[in-house]
Design an enzyme around this catalytic site. Structure first.
Site, short mmCIF file in Angstrom:
data_model
loop_
_atom_site.label_atom_id
_atom_site.label_comp_id
_atom_site.label_asym_id
_atom_site.label_seq_id
_atom_site.Cartn_x
_atom_site.Cartn_y
_atom_site.Cartn_z
N GLU A 1 -0.34 28.55 -12.39
CA GLU A 1 -1.28 29.28 -13.23
C GLU A 1 -2.68 28.68 -13.11
OE1 GLU A 1 -1.71 30.25 -18.04
OE2 GLU A 1 -0.45 28.59 -17.33
N LYS B 1 -1.21 38.78 -17.07
CA LYS B 1 -0.35 38.33 -18.15
C LYS B 1 -0.38 39.31 -19.32
CE LYS B 1 0.72 34.19 -20.87
NZ LYS B 1 0.26 32.85 -21.27
N CYS C 1 3.36 31.26 -17.69
CA CYS C 1 3.46 30.28 -18.78
C CYS C 1 4.35 30.76 -19.92
CB CYS C 1 2.06 29.90 -19.26
SG CYS C 1 2.04 28.39 -20.27
#
Length: 511
Positions: A267, A331, A386
């Site tokens: 990320e 995301k 994440c």
């Protein structure tokens, strides 16, 4: 009426009960970090139920507070790493950082309090364990849904190292929670009716054993060669110009030195907007991909000035594929305060230094990454960034509704925010649970750790030490098929739990 001595004794006894529950909360949180933490937590939970069930007819308010204290002990220890991100990394005032951790812990502990109330509200019977487990499941589900959800540190992820891991492919992590709570209650009852409660425990053990005999996914194609890159860049330099350039240099050089079919960087590996990266960088990486038939996947900052939300930046995974258009995943499930600012809380975010803390949200049903292979059928990977691998129901829904099959899971993560804490190990267990639920292998590419390859049974096949700059090379077998949990999601376990609670309420009123 109680005399002064009796009142003081009663207050002292109550204080000891509060202290005991607080300590038990701490011990249960610490047990999660042990190699067989899921086993250790169960007898400790039995002690919690024993203490709560022997208090007599105390007020609901006091019972609620006891559950809250237990939850506080559990979550303050389990979430203390947030202090590192707020104070050590973000520069927030120490007192305000401590207060933020305490308030979040208090909020999530409320769900424990509500669940514990079932011991006081329902009459003791053979149903008590089922009702306690059911209300715990409903509470945990709500904790993962309300206010964008924060299901971190549930009992389910500890079961990857516990007795109920084999249930996850059938009914998911909430079912593991159900059985952990139910079993801990049944153990407590052994002293009263040994044969009855021992037989139910044996039945649970037998069902768990049977569940381990079936698998719902199977290998497909030849193993995929992968390389996962762990840069180990401190959070303090990730968004500084000199730090950005060092990361870009390291990750781009390391990727072009690999001969793996799939090369993954974590990320925000390129912690700069995609359309503002150094001239020619993406083009040269695309040429490398075309020439070597390698698939590259790495984190960048997405940018769309015309975004309908008014937020032009996004947390993005960018894929460069051989002789194909780039792949983009933005995301979807953002972290409150870290990636989006809830209304009325800009003052809080302004109190600590978090660059790009108000991202745009990606779509809920984005396409899988197609991993192109020479002389073989492609493989398809579901991407999470994440925090997203905390939400098993959302991932199951994506796999279920995706037009393409899903053969493996990929998570890109940067946990440098949390320093040397238990946060990386906690997220690793969550990724293990996702592999168990879906029956799919998983690849975790992280900045500071834990970079790892997981099998479809959630076992760690290979990993890198934390806080080292290194690469992890491995061969990963793709899998095809869908587990019952992917097909049905949380619907079965929630239905069972709600029906049991309705049954318990009807029975309570009748008697």
């Amino acid at each position: 009426m109680l005399d002064s001595h009796s009142s003081k004794k009663l207050l002292s006894n109550h204080a000891l009960v509060f202290l005991m529950l607080f300590i038990l909360g701490i011990l249960i949180a610490l047990a999660a970090e042990l190699p067989f933490g899921g086993w250790v937590q169960i007898p400790l939970l039995s002690l919690v139920w024993w203490r709560l069930s022997t208090l007599g007819t105390i007020t609901l308010k006091k019972y609620f507070l006891l559950g809250l204290v237990f939850g506080l002990g559990y979550f303050v220890v389990g979430l203390w790493w947030l202090y590192i991100s707020l104070h050590d990394v973000g520069g927030m005032n120490p007192l305000l950082s401590c207060m933020a951790v305490f308030l979040l812990s208090s909020y999530v502990a409320l769900y424990f309090s509500v669940a514990c109330l079932s011991i006081r509200l329902f009459k003791t019977s053979y149903l008590s364990g089922l009702l306690l487990a059911s209300i715990w499941v409903v509470s945990e589900y709500l904790r993962g849904e309300l206010f964008t959800g924060f299901p971190w540190m549930g009992f389910a992820e500890s079961q990857v190292n516990g007795p109920f891991a084999s249930i996850a492919p059938y009914l998911g992590g909430l079912a593991c929670t159900f059985l952990a709570v139910y079993t801990s209650w049944q153990i407590l009852q052994l002293k009263q009716h040994f044969l009855h409660y021992a037989s139910t425990l044996l039945l649970v053990a037998f069902i768990t054993f049977l569940a381990s005999l079936w698998s719902f996914t199977k290998p497909i194609g030849e193993p995929l060669t992968v390389e996962l890159i762990q840069g180990n860049f401190p959070q303090s330099m990730i968004f500084r110009p000199e730090g950005v350039l060092r990361q870009i240099q390291f990750y781009s050089t390391t990727m072009t030195q690999s001969d793996a079919e799939l090369i993954i960087a974590p990320e925000t590996a390129f912690s700069w907007p995609e359309n503002d990266l150094p001239i020619g960088l993406l083009e040269s990486l695309q040429h490398f991909s075309n020439d070597t038939n390698s698939n590259l996947l790495f984190g960048v900052i997405g940018r769309d000035p015309s975004s309908p939300s008014g937020r032009e930046f996004s947390n993005r995974a960018l894929g460069l594929l051989p002789s194909a258009d780039p792949y983009r995943y933005d995301k979807n499930h953002l972290v409150p305060f870290g990636e989006f600012i809830p209304p009325g809380f800009h003052w809080f975010v302004n109190a600590f230094s978090v660059p790009l803390s108000d991202f745009a949200r990606g779509g809920a049903e984005q396409a899988n990454l197609m991993i192109r292979r020479k002389n073989q059928d492609p493989l398809y990977a579901a991407i999470t960034i994440c925090y997203e691998d905390v939400f098993g129901g959302e991932l199951a829904s994506r796999i279920r509704n995706n037009a393409e099959p899903t053969n493996l899971l990929i998570n890109l993560t940067n946990l440098a925010w949390f320093g040397k804490s238990q946060a990386p190990a906690q997220q690793l267990r969550l990724s293990q649970l996702r592999s168990l639920e879906t029956g799919l292998p998983a690849l975790r590419a992280t900045n500071t750790g834990i970079t790892a390859v997981l099998g479809p049974n959630g076992k760690v096949l290979a990993s890198l030490p934390e806080f080292t700059q290194a690469t992890l090379s491995a061969k990963v077998q793709g899998y095809s098929g869908k587990t019952p949990y992917v097909i049905w999601g949380n619907f079965p376990i929630l239905s069972i739990s709600c029906l049991l609670l309705i049954w318990g309420i009807i029975r309570q009123r009748r008697f």
